[in-house]
Each structure stands twice: as structure tokens, then as C-alpha cells.
Design a protein around this motif. Structure first.
Motif, PDB file in Angstrom:
ATOM      1  N   ALA A   1       0.757  -0.602  -0.202  1.00  0.00           N
ATOM      2  CA  ALA A   1       0.465   0.024  -0.156  1.00  0.00           C
ATOM      3  C   ALA A   1       1.039   1.571   0.035  1.00  0.00           C
ATOM      4  N   PRO A   2       0.987   2.250  -0.830  1.00  0.00           N
ATOM      5  CA  PRO A   2       1.649   3.396  -0.968  1.00  0.00           C
ATOM      6  C   PRO A   2       1.464   3.984   0.287  1.00  0.00           C
ATOM      7  N   ALA A   3       2.410   4.308   0.619  1.00  0.00           N
ATOM      8  CA  ALA A   3       2.467   5.553   1.974  1.00  0.00           C
ATOM      9  C   ALA A   3       2.780   7.025   2.255  1.00  0.00           C
ATOM     10  N   ILE A   4       3.345   6.638   1.179  1.00  0.00           N
ATOM     11  CA  ILE A   4       4.091   8.706   1.110  1.00  0.00           C
ATOM     12  C   ILE A   4       4.027   8.203  -0.240  1.00  0.00           C
ATOM     13  N   ILE A   5       3.345   9.506  -1.262  1.00  0.00           N
ATOM     14  CA  ILE A   5       3.005   9.997  -2.500  1.00  0.00           C
ATOM     15  C   ILE A   5       4.201  10.749  -3.282  1.00  0.00           C
ATOM     16  N   TRP A   6       5.749  11.240  -3.438  1.00  0.00           N
ATOM     17  CA  TRP A   6       6.204  12.466  -3.006  1.00  0.00           C
ATOM     18  C   TRP A   6       5.981  12.867  -4.754  1.00  0.00           C
ATOM     19  N   VAL A   7       5.899  15.169  -4.539  1.00  0.00           N
ATOM     20  CA  VAL A   7       5.848  14.641  -5.634  1.00  0.00           C
ATOM     21  C   VAL A   7       6.434  15.720  -6.192  1.00  0.00           C
ATOM     22  N   ALA A   8       7.754  16.344  -7.189  1.00  0.00           N
ATOM     23  CA  ALA A   8       8.806  16.935  -7.002  1.00  0.00           C
ATOM     24  C   ALA A   8       8.444  18.833  -7.143  1.00  0.00           C
ATOM     25  N   ASP A   9       9.583  18.924  -6.688  1.00  0.00           N
ATOM     26  CA  ASP A   9       8.966  21.164  -7.107  1.00  0.00           C
ATOM     27  C   ASP A   9       9.657  20.766  -9.364  1.00  0.00           C
ATOM     28  N   SER A  10       9.750  20.245  -9.855  1.00  0.00           N
ATOM     29  CA  SER A  10       9.698  19.973 -10.995  1.00  0.00           C
ATOM     30  C   SER A  10       8.754  19.311 -11.543  1.00  0.00           C
ATOM     31  N   GLU A  11       7.435  19.398 -12.612  1.00  0.00           N
ATOM     32  CA  GLU A  11       6.445  19.032 -13.027  1.00  0.00           C
ATOM     33  C   GLU A  11       7.275  17.806 -13.761  1.00  0.00           C
ATOM     34  N   GLY A  12       6.240  16.386 -13.822  1.00  0.00           N
ATOM     35  CA  GLY A  12       6.663  15.763 -14.273  1.00  0.00           C
ATOM     36  C   GLY A  12       7.337  14.378 -13.074  1.00  0.00           C
ATOM     37  N   GLU A  13       8.335  14.875 -12.129  1.00  0.00           N
ATOM     38  CA  GLU A  13       8.946  13.652 -11.373  1.00  0.00           C
ATOM     39  C   GLU A  13       8.033  13.615 -10.038  1.00  0.00           C
ATOM     40  N   SER A  14       7.822  12.493  -9.741  1.00  0.00           N
ATOM     41  CA  SER A  14       7.381  11.872  -8.277  1.00  0.00           C
ATOM     42  C   SER A  14       8.025  10.676  -7.858  1.00  0.00           C
ATOM     43  N   LEU A  15       7.508  10.462  -6.786  1.00  0.00           N
ATOM     44  CA  LEU A  15       7.975   9.340  -6.312  1.00  0.00           C
ATOM     45  C   LEU A  15       6.874   8.046  -5.406  1.00  0.00           C
ATOM     46  N   VAL A  16       6.318   6.948  -5.879  1.00  0.00           N
ATOM     47  CA  VAL A  16       5.151   6.302  -4.718  1.00  0.00           C
ATOM     48  C   VAL A  16       6.535   5.710  -3.476  1.00  0.00           C
ATOM     49  N   ILE A  17       6.207   5.466  -2.645  1.00  0.00           N
ATOM     50  CA  ILE A  17       6.870   4.807  -1.306  1.00  0.00           C
ATOM     51  C   ILE A  17       5.644   3.892  -1.014  1.00  0.00           C
ATOM     52  N   SER A  18       6.286   2.303  -0.218  1.00  0.00           N
ATOM     53  CA  SER A  18       5.118   1.891  -0.262  1.00  0.00           C
ATOM     54  C   SER A  18       5.635   1.768   1.486  1.00  0.00           C
ATOM     55  N   TYR A  19       4.457   1.322   1.926  1.00  0.00           N
ATOM     56  CA  TYR A  19       4.568   1.582   3.131  1.00  0.00           C
ATOM     57  C   TYR A  19       5.890   0.100   4.330  1.00  0.00           C
ATOM     58  N   GLU A  20       5.859  -0.481   2.540  1.00  0.00           N
ATOM     59  CA  GLU A  20       7.318  -1.693   3.218  1.00  0.00           C
ATOM     60  C   GLU A  20       8.683  -1.344   2.680  1.00  0.00           C
ATOM     61  N   ASP A  21       8.354   0.115   1.643  1.00  0.00           N
ATOM     62  CA  ASP A  21       9.670   1.017   1.238  1.00  0.00           C
ATOM     63  C   ASP A  21       9.584   1.400   2.590  1.00  0.00           C
ATOM     64  N   LEU A  22       8.868   2.313   3.395  1.00  0.00           N
ATOM     65  CA  LEU A  22       8.746   2.939   3.793  1.00  0.00           C
ATOM     66  C   LEU A  22       9.929   2.817   5.629  1.00  0.00           C
ATOM     67  N   ARG A  23       9.578   1.289   6.104  1.00  0.00           N
ATOM     68  CA  ARG A  23      10.294   0.484   6.722  1.00  0.00           C
ATOM     69  C   ARG A  23      11.237   0.156   6.765  1.00  0.00           C
ATOM     70  N   LYS A  24      11.418  -0.380   5.149  1.00  0.00           N
ATOM     71  CA  LYS A  24      13.304  -0.265   5.222  1.00  0.00           C
ATOM     72  C   LYS A  24      14.139   0.634   4.771  1.00  0.00           C
ATOM     73  N   ASN A  25      13.279   2.118   4.667  1.00  0.00           N
ATOM     74  CA  ASN A  25      14.831   3.154   4.174  1.00  0.00           C
ATOM     75  C   ASN A  25      14.018   3.948   5.847  1.00  0.00           C
ATOM     76  N   VAL A  26      13.322   3.894   6.644  1.00  0.00           N
ATOM     77  CA  VAL A  26      13.628   4.932   7.768  1.00  0.00           C
ATOM     78  C   VAL A  26      14.295   3.712   8.588  1.00  0.00           C
TER      79      VAL A  26
END
Ligand code: WTA
Length: 632
Positions: free
Chosen positions: A76-101
């Protein structure tokens, strides 16, 4: 503006204040505890003021915001990150978030950060900022996030006050196409602070920054050396969780201390109930992590609820006022939570920017940070939400940790400009100068009669100041600093600050803070600052200065004085107007009569009672100075 009745709300509210202990014991179960609590409320507003909730319970915030969701809904997506520059983004799932944290937490531990240590964050709006906050939570370090628009001087003061020896920053930030120097500002702040500290640096833009081999560590150099598992610290409910600085009417900004258990219960519960958040929905709070709204309703509340929270790096109305609606459409945002100042600037830009955008995904809207004028409310309701989406005008403060007064899904019909009803368990009152409750319809000072789990516990290192600021004027109650009135239906209308705090675009500044920045300039003998109405910002800073002999009132000097405030506090505090005057209206005891200054700026003829004014001739001289003022 539906016709739902408030029966559900009324019944639950009545229960929440009649059986408070039972109500909050039940509510506390929404989060996972390592050791369960036996009691909810252990607070007392009397005497020494002690605020304690769920005191014998233990927990870990990162377990609640990350692990427990990663276990059951790893993708499940935890964080949807939208960058300042248009067209750039990142979807971080709860498992991605867990590993990164976990990795981030391991890095902090490896660098020697321990439970209870204060860690200062001076970060752009990037996922690693959220990882850093949650990593601190995981290992029990106390974060102090400083908004990345504050100057080196302000950052230095906050580092020193928090006795923080570990700083997390990035090379640069990006906002509205501009690069914001962050590492450079941290270097400067540490020079000013003369503090021995370690600096962990995230490479974000790749900009060229100075690097000290002895003091600085690049995150990417150590990232690969640690694993993705990290044992979490078992925290007591009342262990400090974070410090967040905010301005008051006197002295330097104060570091409000929030603790672990009650804060999380309150942030998550208010997030879910106010926005009627449903799993799977995309929720977007536009606040920066440097403010309390970013803490409670971008990071901790939504993540504790397993929500999908959208984090935007840029400025919602740049490069054009359509950007915000493009993001809403692209990511199917269901709930949008933002500030009146942004709504007013979007409204001023014209409806054409809404054309060609759908906004059909929106289910609910919210505002926070300052009073919303009915015109902006209606535009938000009718144009943005196509008269479909209720608006939660949420009133709260850094000190309150979460929303205290707000419409709830079943407190309709809504009233444009009213913050409406107390949240469950909250007992507001409105009193006069003597602390007596005022009759319905009369404006007075807003206070809260009983504690709630999300309340700040103290001011870092200065409990006496905490008691004096919030609990001395009306013993036994928390004084908010805001004015309000209550209408026939018992709905609350917030007027704004009634102390010497000015709210510029939803940001708080103490007039004393701005005044001391101005008098630090050699040209200035004395300064008086007031807030004046501004069509977009809500209020703007209007400064009166008395020059020392030998200094000339000209454009160059005015620019220097504005620069002085920028350097001392930050770009967000730069006053709109600085006017040189030969004197200030004062009482016999030397107190500046700001009330008169406000009326003079508003060009009001009736100045009210001027009998206590020492030198009435000063009024005409100030009028002359104001008539020559050509600043915006
Ligand atoms: C003001 C922000 C009217 C108020 C969460 C308060 C509001 C100060 C509202 C706190 C609202 C916040 N209506 N005024 N809905 N929300 N305020 O600490 O003056 O940055 O005291 O917390 O913002 O600002 P702070």
C-alpha cells in the motif's frame, strides 16, 4: 452545507466530557502499545501544571506509523512524493518506508545518536525528511524540525536552545524552480552557535557545497553500510517525542515539547475523524514539515492511520496557479488540507486556472492556520469543491498538537468562517479580561478548561515560562492567545490573536522578535511593530522606527532594515512596511500604544481614548510620515 443533523456528534461529545477518563482510555486503543496503560488522564492545571496521559504505557511511534501497516499491507502506498519540477514523483509503499526508516535509524545509531538526544532537522520537503523524523522516533531521539526558510541566526538559536549536537540537512532544497541553500545555512548557523555538532547531509540537488571531513557525513556514504532491520526503542508515553519552536508575544521563540503516547493518539484520531479518512484514499496536506501541521497532519496522524499521504516539494501555485489542481487530478486526491492564504492567492489569480481541471476526486476540504474570510471560504467551497465537498475550518496551535475546534462530518450545516465545534473531550470557554465567562455573542479570550492527550507538556528547559504564558492569566485553564465568540447555536468563531503575535500567511511572529531584529541595526533607536490586514497574507508586518541622530530616512536605509529582519529571522518575516517616525505614542509608564498605531495605519479618524497619551502632538507627526509612505 448538507442538512445532516448533529445528533451523532452531540451524543458523543456529551459522553466525551461527562466520562472523560473512560472516553480517552477507549480512544487510546487505536494505537499499538507495547505495555498497556492503566490510566489515561494524569493531568493537573493547578499549581505546578503537570500534563500527563497514558503515563504507564509504552510504545514506539515508528512501529505505529510504519511497521504495523507494512506487516498487513506492505504494498500500500504510504507516501506519494511530488517533486518541485513537474513530471517527477515517487510512490513509497509501507514496506519501502519501513526499510528506509530502519536504514536511516541505523545510520543515526551508528553516528552515536542515542535515546533522548536532540536532533535538529533543516530539511527540504523530500521523503528523506520524513524518514529522518520517523528514524528519530524509532530510536527515541527527540527531533527539532526547523523550517528551512528560517535564517542561519534563527537556526543557530534553536540549535543552542535545544542543546542539539546532531543536525540533519541536505545540500540544497528546491522550491518554485529556485534552489535554497541549506547546507550553507547550517554551516553558518554552527559558526554563530559555536557548537560542536555532527552534520548528516543528504545529497538532493547535487549542488556544490562545502564539506568538512571532520564534522560532516554524506548520507549516501553510510547508507549502504547498514541493514534494513532496526530494533525500535520502547518509549514511555511521557518520554519527549519532539520539540517545535514557535513565536510568542514575548522574548525569543519557545521550544514546545510534545511527548510520545498522547500526541500520537490525538494526531491520529483527529486526522481520521475530522477528514472521515477512508483506507485507500489519497490525502494531501500542503503544510511544510517545519510547522506543527506538517508534523501532525502530513506525517504522524496520516501514517499512524495507514493512510496515503502526499508530500509536495514545491509551491502549490507555481509555476502557475493550476499546479495544485493538476496534482489533485493526477493523484486522485480525496482530501485537500491547506491554508487560507493560499486559497486567497488562488482566488485572486482568477477562476480561469480551474478551467480544464476536474477535481472530481475531491471529497473533503480543510483549512488551517488563520481565520478564513467568508469570501475565500465560498470560493473554496463553490469553485474548488463544486459545492460538493464539506470544508473543515480547523482551529488549533503548535501548543495543542492537534485540532481542537472544527466541524466534524456530522456537525453540518457549515457556516463560512466559523471553526464550529469543539473536538471530543475539548472544553473551550470565552472569558473577559477578568477571567469571567462572557455571554453568548460577546467576543473574548478563548481558553480551554481541561487537558487533552495532544497538549504540549512544557517549554524545553523552562517550565516556569510555560506556566506563566499559558496558565497564569486564568488559573486552572489553558489560555490560547486567540479571541473568539460563540453564536446562538454554540458554534465558535475565531477572531485571531489578541496578544502581540502577528499571523502572516499562517506563520506566527512575535512583534517583540521583529522589534529586536530592527533595533539590532545601528540606525535604529526604537521600533514598534504591528500586524495590519493584508488581502492575501491575512496580516502583514508594519514597522515604525525612530532613527538615531546622523541617519537619513531614505530607500537605501529602509532596504537595509528589511534585510536586517531577513538575516535575523528569515525571508518569511520580512516586513511589508518600515516607516521612520520622530516618536511613538506612549503612555506615561512608557508603554507603546499599539492600538493607536493600528488605527493610524487604517486611517481611522476616531483614535479612541487618547487621554493616557503623554505627547498628543506625536499623532500628527506619525500621520505625516504615513502619508509619505510609498511601500507596498
Ligand atoms: C491561528 C497552526 C483562525 C490562531 C496549526 C492560532 C487559526 C495560531 C486557525 C496558531 C483557524 C490556526 N481559524 N485562526 N482555523 N488555525 N489559527 O502555532 O491565531 O502555527 O493561535 O499552529 O494560528 O498557529 P500555529
Amino acid at each position: 452545507m448538507s442538512t445532516n443533523s448533529s445528533v451523532g456528534y452531540n451524543e458523543e461529545y456529551a459522553r466525551s466530557v461527562a466520562e472523560t477518563e473512560k472516553y480517552w482510555q477507549e480512544a487510546g486503543k487505536r494505537i499499538d502499545w507495547i505495555r498497556p496503560y492503566s490510566k489515561a488522564d494524569g493531568s493537573s492545571y493547578a499549581g505546578n501544571v503537570q500534563i500527563k496521559w497514558y503515563e504507564d504505557g509504552t510504545l514506539n511511534v515508528a512501529n505505529n506509523c510504519v511497521d504495523r501497516h507494512a506487516r498487513v499491507r506492505p504494498d500500500a502506498p504510504a507516501i506519494i512524493w511530488v517533486a518541485d519540477s513537474e513530471g517527477e514523483s515517487l510512490v513509497i509503499s509501507y514496506e519501502d518506508l519501513r526499510k528506509n526508516v530502519n536504514r536511516f535509524a541505523n545510520v543515526l545509531r551508528m553516528q552515536g545518536v542515542k535515546k533522548g538526544d536532540r536532533v535538529t532537522l533543516y530539511m527540504p520537503m523530500i521523503p528523506k525528511a520524513a524518514y529522518a523524523m520517523l528514524a528519530c522516533a524509532r530510536i527515541g531521539a527527540v527531533h527539532s524540525v526547523v523550517f528551512a526558510g528560517f535564517s542561519a541566526e534563527s537556526l543557530a538559536n534553536r540549535i543552542v536552545d535545544a542543546e542539539s549536537h546532531f543536525i540533519i540537512t541536505a545540500d540544497e532544497g528546491r522550491r518554485g524552480g529556485k534552489r535554497i541553500p541549506l547546507k550553507e545555512t547550517v554551516d553558518e548557523a554552527l559558526r554563530i552557535a559555536r557548537m560542536d555538532a555532527k552534520v548528516l547531509v543528504v545529497k538532493h540537488t547535487g549542488g556544490d557545497v562545502s564539506f568538512s571531513e571532520r564534522r560532516d557525513v554524506w548520507l549516501h556514504d553510510v547508507w549502504g553500510t547498514v541493514g534494513t532491520e532496526c530494533e525500535s526503542e520502547e518509549m514511555s508515553a511521557e518520554d519527549p517525542f519532539f520539540i517545535l519552536y514557535t513565536s510568542g508575544s514575548t522574548g525569543k521563540p519557545k521550544g514546545l515539547v510534545h511527548t510520545t503516547g498522547g500526541y500520537l493518539v490525538y494526531a491520529s484520531m483527529t486526522h481520521e475523524r475530522i477528514f472521515a479518512y477512508q483506507p485507500g484514499e489519497v490525502y494531501w496536506c500542503t503544510a511544510d514539515i517545519g510547522w506543527i501541521t506538517g508534523h501532525s497532519y502530513l506525517v504522524y496522524g496520516p501514517l499512524a492511520n495507514g493512510a496515503t499521504t502526499l508530500m509536495f516539494e514545491g509551491v502549490p501555485n507555481q509555476p502557475t496557479p493550476k499546479r495544485i489542481w493538476d496534482i489533485v487530478d493526477e493523484w486522485n486526491v480525496s482530501v485537500l488540507y491547506t491554508a487560507p492564504t493560499l486559497i486567497r492567492s488562488l482566488m485572486a489569480a482568477g477562476d480561469r486556472w480551474l478551467e480544464g481541471t476536474s477535481r472530481k476526486s475531491l471529497r473533503m476540504l480543510g483549512t488551517v492556520g488563520e481565520p478564513i474570510n467568508p469570501e475565500a471560504w465560498r470560493w473554496y467551497y463553490e469553485k474548488v469543491g463544486d459545492s460538493r465537498c464539506p470544508i473543515a475550518d480547523t482551529w488549533w496551535q503548535t501548543e495543542t498538537g492537534g485540532v481542537l475546534i472544527t466541524p466534524l462530518p456530522d456537525t453540518a450545516p457549515l457556516k463560512p468562517g466559523a471553526a464550529m465545534k469543539p473536538f471530543f473531550g475539548i472544553i473551550p470557554d470565552i472569558v473577559d479580561e477578568n477571567g469571567e465567562s462572557v455571554p453568548q455573542g460577546t467576543q473574548g479570550r478563548l481558553l480551554i478548561r481541561r487537558s487533552w492527550p495532544g497538549q504540549a507538556r512544557t517549554i524545553h528547559g523552562d517550565h516556569a515560562r510555560f506556566m506563566e504564558t499559558y496558565f497564569s492569566a486564568v488559573p486552572g485553564a489553558y489560555l490560547t492567545g486567540d479571541g473568539a465568540h460563540r453564536d446562538v447555536d454554540g458554534d465558535y468563531w475565531i477572531i485571531g490573536r489578541v496578544d502581540d503575535v502577528v499571523n502572516v500567511s499562517g506563520h506566527r511572529f512575535g512583534t517583540a522578535e521583529i522589534e529586536s531584529a530592527l533595533v539590532a541595526h545601528p540606525a535604529v533607536a526604537e521600533a514598534a511593530v504591528i500586524g495590519v490586514p493584508h488581502p492575501i497574507k491575512g496580516q502583514s508586518l508594519f514597522c515604525f522606527v525612530i532613527l538615531r541622530d546622523g541617519y537619513q530616512d531614505d530607500e537605501g536605509l529602509i532596504a537595509q532594515l528589511k534585510q536586517q529582519v531577513r538575516a535575523d529571522i528569515g525571508a518569511i518575516a520580512v516586513p511589508d512596511d518600515v516607516v521612520c517616525v520622530p516618536g511613538l505614542p506612549k503612555t506615561r509608564s512608557g508603554k507603546i500604544m499599539r492600538r493607536i498605531l493600528r488605527k493610524l495605519v487604517a486611517r481611522e479618524d476616531d483614535l479612541g481614548d487618547v487621554s493616557t497619551l503623554v505627547d498628543p502632538r506625536i499623532i500628527e507627526e506619525i500621520k505625516t510620515a504615513l502619508s509619505l509612505n510609498r511601500q507596498v
